[in-house]
Design a protein around this motif. Structure first.
Motif, PDB file in Angstrom:
ATOM      1  N   TYR A   1      81.545  -2.917   5.359  1.00  0.00           N
ATOM      2  CA  TYR A   1      82.524  -3.542   6.233  1.00  0.00           C
ATOM      3  C   TYR A   1      83.853  -2.801   6.077  1.00  0.00           C
ATOM      4  O   TYR A   1      84.271  -2.525   4.959  1.00  0.00           O
TER       5      TYR A   1
ATOM      6  N   CYS B   1      87.853  -2.965   6.323  1.00  0.00           N
ATOM      7  CA  CYS B   1      88.799  -4.075   6.174  1.00  0.00           C
ATOM      8  C   CYS B   1      90.152  -3.787   6.821  1.00  0.00           C
ATOM      9  O   CYS B   1      90.571  -2.641   6.920  1.00  0.00           O
TER      10      CYS B   1
ATOM     11  N   ILE C   1      90.141  -9.331   6.023  1.00  0.00           N
ATOM     12  CA  ILE C   1      89.066  -9.506   6.985  1.00  0.00           C
ATOM     13  C   ILE C   1      88.406  -8.152   7.160  1.00  0.00           C
ATOM     14  O   ILE C   1      89.065  -7.152   7.454  1.00  0.00           O
ATOM     15  N   CYS C   2      87.104  -8.123   6.961  1.00  0.00           N
ATOM     16  CA  CYS C   2      86.352  -6.872   6.994  1.00  0.00           C
ATOM     17  C   CYS C   2      85.250  -6.986   8.047  1.00  0.00           C
ATOM     18  O   CYS C   2      84.492  -7.960   8.043  1.00  0.00           O
ATOM     19  N   ASN C   3      85.165  -6.017   8.930  1.00  0.00           N
ATOM     20  CA  ASN C   3      84.207  -6.041  10.029  1.00  0.00           C
ATOM     21  C   ASN C   3      83.164  -4.949   9.870  1.00  0.00           C
ATOM     22  O   ASN C   3      83.466  -3.852   9.408  1.00  0.00           O
TER      23      ASN C   3
ATOM     24  N   MET D   1      82.066  -2.513  16.790  1.00  0.00           N
ATOM     25  CA  MET D   1      81.887  -3.720  15.984  1.00  0.00           C
ATOM     26  C   MET D   1      80.529  -4.350  16.267  1.00  0.00           C
ATOM     27  O   MET D   1      80.123  -4.478  17.415  1.00  0.00           O
TER      28      MET D   1
ATOM     29  N   ASP E   1      79.449  -8.873  12.932  1.00  0.00           N
ATOM     30  CA  ASP E   1      79.424  -9.422  11.572  1.00  0.00           C
ATOM     31  C   ASP E   1      80.782  -9.218  10.907  1.00  0.00           C
ATOM     32  O   ASP E   1      81.420  -8.175  11.077  1.00  0.00           O
ATOM     33  N   SER E   2      81.207 -10.212  10.144  1.00  0.00           N
ATOM     34  CA  SER E   2      82.512 -10.178   9.506  1.00  0.00           C
ATOM     35  C   SER E   2      82.421 -10.755   8.100  1.00  0.00           C
ATOM     36  O   SER E   2      81.699 -11.724   7.873  1.00  0.00           O
TER      37      SER E   2
ATOM     38  N   ARG F   1      85.066 -12.120   5.147  1.00  0.00           N
ATOM     39  CA  ARG F   1      86.462 -12.484   4.869  1.00  0.00           C
ATOM     40  C   ARG F   1      86.569 -12.896   3.419  1.00  0.00           C
ATOM     41  O   ARG F   1      85.757 -13.687   2.939  1.00  0.00           O
TER      42      ARG F   1
ATOM     43  N   THR G   1      81.275 -15.342   5.287  1.00  0.00           N
ATOM     44  CA  THR G   1      80.577 -14.295   6.023  1.00  0.00           C
ATOM     45  C   THR G   1      80.158 -14.890   7.356  1.00  0.00           C
ATOM     46  O   THR G   1      79.571 -15.967   7.401  1.00  0.00           O
TER      47      THR G   1
END
Length: 143
Positions: A76, A78, A88-90, A97, A100-101, A103, A113
Motif C-alpha cells: 500500500y 501511504c 491512509i495507505c492505498n 487504485m 483497497d485501503s 488506515r 482495512t
C-alpha cells in the motif's frame, strides 16, 4: 577526522531513521458484503492475524497474510492526513487504485482495512463469491 566523524554520524542517523518497523496485527471485528445474483448478503467473520511492515517512515506498508499454505503480500502507498498520527495507505494495480485501503494510527496501533473489490457487491457485471467487500478493524503490536 572531525569530518569523518560527522559523515559516520549522519550515515548512522539516516540508517536508524529509515529503519523498517514490523508489527503483528489481529482483528477485533470484520464485516463483509457479498453479492449473489439477485441479492446482497452481509456477513461477519474473524479476520486472520497478519504481519505489517512499515517502509521508510510510512511512505508505504506491506501486509503479509497467510491463506492456507500460501503467503500473500500486498503493498500500500501511504499519504499524510490532516491528523498527524494517522496514515491512509492505498493499494494500486498497474498504477491505478484497486479500491483497497489500509488506515493506521501509529499512536494507539489501531487499524482499519477496507477491501472494496470491483467484483464484490458493487458490480453486478461480474459477481463472484471469491471477492467480497469487507471492513476489518483491529490492533497491532510491534515485534
Amino acid at each position: 577526522m572531525k569530518n569523518l566523524f560527522l559523515i559516520l554520524f549522519a550515515l548512522l542517523f539516516t540508517c536508524v531513521s529509515n529503519a523498517e518497523e514490523v508489527y503483528f496485527c489481529t482483528s477485533d471485528f470484520a464485516q463483509g458484503i457479498l453479492y449473489n445474483p439477485g441479492k446482497t448478503n452481509g456477513y461477519s467473520y474473524k479476520g486472520k492475524p497478519f504481519k505489517l511492515k512499515v517502509i521508510d517512515n510510512y511512505k508505504s506498508v506491506i501486509t503479509k497474510r497467510t491463506f492456507g499454505k500460501e503467503d500473500s503480500y500486498t503493498k500500500y502507498e501511504c499519504v499524510d492526513t490532516k491528523f498527524e498520527n494517522i496514515h491512509i495507505c492505498n493499494h494500486f494495480l498497474d498504477g491505478k487504485m484497486s479500491g483497497d485501503s489500509f488506515r493506521f494510527n501509529y499512536k494507539n496501533n489501531r487499524f482499519i482495512t477496507i477491501l472494496s473489490s470491483f467484483y464484490g457487491s458493487i458490480s453486478e457485471d461480474e459477481p463472484t463469491t471469491q471477492a467480497p467487500d469487507a471492513m476489518i478493524v483491529g490492533s497491532c503490536e510491534k515485534f
